[in-house]
Design an enzyme around this catalytic site. Structure first.
Site, PDB file in Angstrom:
ATOM      1  N   CYS A   8       0.800  -1.043   0.037  1.00 34.50           N
ATOM      2  CA  CYS A   8       0.061  -0.102   0.017  1.00 34.50           C
ATOM      3  C   CYS A   8       0.878   1.236   0.073  1.00 34.50           C
ATOM      4  O   CYS A   8       2.015   1.255   0.090  1.00 34.50           O
ATOM      5  CB  CYS A   8      -0.824   0.100   1.276  1.00 34.50           C
ATOM      6  SG  CYS A   8      -1.963  -1.411   1.414  1.00 34.50           S
ATOM      7  N   GLY A  37      -0.752   0.558  -5.042  1.00 31.08           N
ATOM      8  CA  GLY A  37      -1.961  -0.091  -4.890  1.00 31.08           C
ATOM      9  C   GLY A  37      -3.134   0.661  -5.736  1.00 31.08           C
ATOM     10  O   GLY A  37      -3.170   1.737  -5.680  1.00 31.08           O
ATOM     11  N   ASN A 111       0.406   1.062   5.926  1.00 25.66           N
ATOM     12  CA  ASN A 111       1.194   0.190   4.722  1.00 25.66           C
ATOM     13  C   ASN A 111       1.800  -0.903   5.621  1.00 25.66           C
ATOM     14  O   ASN A 111       2.863  -0.677   6.433  1.00 25.66           O
ATOM     15  CB  ASN A 111       1.981   1.070   3.829  1.00 25.66           C
ATOM     16  CG  ASN A 111       2.846   0.175   2.805  1.00 25.66           C
ATOM     17  OD1 ASN A 111       4.030   0.711   2.735  1.00 25.66           O
ATOM     18  ND2 ASN A 111       2.564  -0.848   2.667  1.00 25.66           N
ATOM     19  N   GLY A 112       1.911  -2.241   5.224  1.00 30.44           N
ATOM     20  CA  GLY A 112       2.763  -3.139   5.837  1.00 30.44           C
ATOM     21  C   GLY A 112       1.728  -4.455   6.307  1.00 30.44           C
ATOM     22  O   GLY A 112       0.713  -4.439   5.822  1.00 30.44           O
ATOM     23  N   TYR A 251      12.013  -3.469  -6.977  1.00 32.93           N
ATOM     24  CA  TYR A 251      10.775  -3.362  -8.009  1.00 32.93           C
ATOM     25  C   TYR A 251       9.815  -2.521  -7.714  1.00 32.93           C
ATOM     26  O   TYR A 251       9.071  -1.800  -8.499  1.00 32.93           O
ATOM     27  CB  TYR A 251      10.107  -4.846  -7.880  1.00 32.93           C
ATOM     28  CG  TYR A 251       8.716  -4.932  -8.299  1.00 32.93           C
ATOM     29  CD1 TYR A 251       8.114  -4.907  -9.604  1.00 32.93           C
ATOM     30  CD2 TYR A 251       7.671  -4.878  -7.510  1.00 32.93           C
ATOM     31  CE1 TYR A 251       7.187  -4.907 -10.066  1.00 32.93           C
ATOM     32  CE2 TYR A 251       6.055  -5.029  -7.927  1.00 32.93           C
ATOM     33  CZ  TYR A 251       6.220  -4.880  -9.322  1.00 32.93           C
ATOM     34  OH  TYR A 251       4.609  -5.183  -9.751  1.00 32.93           O
TER      35      TYR A 251
HETATM   36  P1  AMP Z   1       6.687 -13.576 -13.209  1.00 33.89           P
HETATM   37  O1  AMP Z   1       6.008 -13.167 -14.517  1.00 33.89           O
HETATM   38  O2  AMP Z   1       5.758 -14.001 -12.256  1.00 33.89           O
HETATM   39  O3  AMP Z   1       8.026 -14.252 -13.227  1.00 33.89           O
HETATM   40  O4  AMP Z   1       6.908 -12.293 -12.544  1.00 33.89           O
HETATM   41  C1  AMP Z   1       7.912 -11.232 -12.908  1.00 33.89           C
HETATM   42  C2  AMP Z   1       7.701 -10.007 -13.317  1.00 33.89           C
HETATM   43  O5  AMP Z   1       6.677  -9.396 -12.426  1.00 33.89           O
HETATM   44  C3  AMP Z   1       8.812  -9.074 -13.344  1.00 33.89           C
HETATM   45  O6  AMP Z   1       8.760  -8.438 -14.520  1.00 33.89           O
HETATM   46  C4  AMP Z   1       8.713  -8.178 -12.081  1.00 33.89           C
HETATM   47  O7  AMP Z   1       8.981  -6.813 -12.516  1.00 33.89           O
HETATM   48  C5  AMP Z   1       7.186  -8.279 -11.627  1.00 33.89           C
HETATM   49  N1  AMP Z   1       7.029  -8.318 -10.275  1.00 33.89           N
HETATM   50  C6  AMP Z   1       7.856  -8.794  -9.441  1.00 33.89           C
HETATM   51  N2  AMP Z   1       7.409  -8.543  -8.106  1.00 33.89           N
HETATM   52  C7  AMP Z   1       5.777  -8.315  -8.251  1.00 33.89           C
HETATM   53  C8  AMP Z   1       5.018  -8.216  -7.308  1.00 33.89           C
HETATM   54  N3  AMP Z   1       5.206  -8.484  -6.064  1.00 33.89           N
HETATM   55  N4  AMP Z   1       3.853  -7.916  -7.861  1.00 33.89           N
HETATM   56  C9  AMP Z   1       3.581  -7.779  -9.256  1.00 33.89           C
HETATM   57  N5  AMP Z   1       4.618  -7.834 -10.246  1.00 33.89           N
HETATM   58  C10 AMP Z   1       5.768  -8.334  -9.765  1.00 33.89           C
END
Ligand code: AMP
Length: 489
Positions: A8, A37, A111-112, A251
């Site tokens: 969040c 979010g 947030n958390g 990220y």
């Molecule tokens: P995946 O396709 O499941 O391997 O997710 C990797 C991709 O999702 C990468 O391009 C990241 O930038 C992005 N990503 C990493 N962590 C998250 C997250 N917690 N929520 C949404 N996207 C994410």
């Protein structure tokens, strides 16, 4: 029980001249925190006597309008944007939460994630509290409300000593704005100055957006109380040990944010540089996966001397969680979301950098896209180590069974995603990159109300394991023990 994992954004505004436009500033701040979010948003606003409250499902730009903001008049505001993975978007979970009693009104934006949510909720229910949501944040407001008769300071410190987990909090009453950060400082919170007032925000980009100046980060275990007298700071007694979330840098945060003294884009570029040093490859072009892979791609290009190109375009209009009913459809969505720039790719040996591999869906599809566009070779490089463990502190990562790196070695993943080569940054390399970006000098002057702040210098430069960062998702070592069922995922 629905499991609610929040990532969040929070904002708080206090206008010392009692101008009634706090909600407008909070609204612009929330716009800048939208990436944290997209499910729901809300504001609580006080004019010194009354607290008005508004919550809605949807994006900040969709749910607020002139009438809504016009009805939220006052000089103190807190706001929230929520992302949750509980499966259903329901208004009951939207924040801030507000509690009204004859002692007064309290509003909380959190947030958390609390790791002792269940025992705390049980305890509160046994002593007469009722809950309207499945959000762990409701526990926080119930605890503060329960202790409010002892006075706000005591209510806050007592609450904070009972809850365990990650929390960056904006709290308000009719008269004051309060910020607090958990003893490990897992989730970010910073303090800014605007004309005639103060801002608390998850990220400094929100302070920039409203024309303010970043003053400093709230330290782990610190509470700040903001009123007409200024900002009063104290520690809430716990032993603090900085363990900020690495994934914010990898990220989650916006690249223009400066978080705990580290400019996020700089950190990403450095990770790319380290990655180039650790796993260089002969290639014609370096490209990044938008948006969070771009910084590392720039760094990789700089360090390797391989030209950087755009290579991939992201559709700007698919930012929101796409409700795709099946894995097949989710996979197909990658094609809609990302496409290759053929002229950058055709006939070339391509190094593609992403910030992380979670399930492996994005990387597999991207490689198909690049090969279809004529890439001669595709070398995948990841600017974080393999994600092998779930996060219990507010980043949405799936259970271990769905984390490709928890189930497979790098070579198996390479085969599964169809890359010519695959390499992740090392744990030490990532920490080295972060530490090389820590700003030695204070961002602005030391804050006068606070004698000894947990400043950048307090980060121990002793390698990856005691480095001042939570690396739970990579190593499975968390800042605190998991309680009950949580440890079994
Ligand atoms: P995946 O396709 O499941 O391997 O997710 C990797 C991709 O999702 C990468 O391009 C990241 O930038 C992005 N990503 C990493 N962590 C998250 C997250 N917690 N929520 C949404 N996207 C994410």
């Amino acid at each position: 029980m629905d499991e609610l994992k929040d990532k969040c954004g929070v904002i708080g505004i206090y206008l010392s001249n009692h101008d009634d436009s706090a909600s407008r500033l909070a609204y612009y701040g929330l716009q800048s925190l939208q990436h944290r979010g997209q499910e729901s948003t809300g504001l609580a606003v006080s004019d010194g006597t009354n607290v008005e409250h508004f919550r809605a499902l949807g994006l900040v730009s969709e749910v607020y309008n002139k009438d809504v903001l016009g009805s939220l008049k006052g000089h103190i505001a807190i706001g929230h944007v929520l992302y949750s993975t509980c499966g259903k978007a329901v208004i009951e979970n939207a924040q801030p939460f507000v509690s009204r009693s004859k002692l007064g009104t309290i509003a909380v934006a959190h947030n958390g994630s609390l790791v002792n949510y269940e025992p705390m909720k049980e305890f509160l229910e046994e002593t007469g509290s009722t809950f309207t949501s499945t959000s762990d944040s409701e526990v926080i407001i119930k605890l503060i409300a329960k202790n409010y008769k002892k006075g706000l300071d005591r209510a806050l410190t007592d609450t904070i000593q009972l809850i365990r987990g990650s929390f960056a909090l904006c709290v308000m009453t009719e008269k004051v704005l309060i910020g607090a950060r958990d003893p490990n400082g897992i989730r970010p919170l910073c303090l800014g100055k605007v004309d005639n007032g103060w801002v608390l925000a998850s990220e400094s980009c929100a302070i920039d957006a409203i024309g303010g100046e970043l003053v400093r980060d709230i330290a782990p275990g610190e509470i700040v109380i903001i009123n007409d007298d200024g900002v009063l700071s104290f520690n809430f007694g716990e032993k603090t040990s900085k363990k900020t979330c690495v994934f914010e840098y990898v990220y989650f945060a916006r690249p223009d944010t400066i978080m705990d003294g580290i400019p996020v884009l700089e950190a990403r570029k450095k990770m790319g540089e380290v990655l180039a040093r650790e796993s260089g490859v002969v290639a014609d072009v370096v490209i990044g996966v938008p948006d969070s892979g771009l910084g590392a791609a720039l760094g990789y290009s700089k360090a390797s001397g391989i030209p950087y190109a755009m290579g991939i375009v992201k559709n700007k209009y698919i930012g929101r969680t796409f409700i795709a009913p099946s894995q097949e459809e989710r996979e197909a969505m990658v094609f809609v979301k990302l496409n290759a720039v053929k002229s950058d790719i055709q006939g070339k040996r391509v190094v593609i950098i992403d910030d992380s591999i979670v399930r492996g869906t994005t990387s597999r599809r991207l490689i198909q896209i690049l090969r279809k566009s004529g890439a001669k070779e595709v070398h995948f490089r990841i600017s974080s180590p393999p994600v092998k463990f779930p996060c219990y502190f507010g980043i949405d990562t799936p259970a271990r069974a769905d984390l490709i790196s928890a189930q497979h070695e790098t070579e198996e993943i390479r085969k599964a995603i169809g890359a010519d080569s695959l390499a992740f940054i090392s744990m030490e390399g990532m920490i080295e990159a972060l530490q090389s970006c820590e700003w030695e000098e204070g961002l602005v002057e030391e804050y006068p109300d606070r004698g000894q702040r947990a400043a950048k210098g307090s980060i121990s430069p002793s390698g990856a394991s005691n480095c001042g960062y939570c690396q739970g998702c990579f190593l499975g070592e968390y800042p605190m023990p998991m309680i009950g069922e949580l440890g079994k995922r």
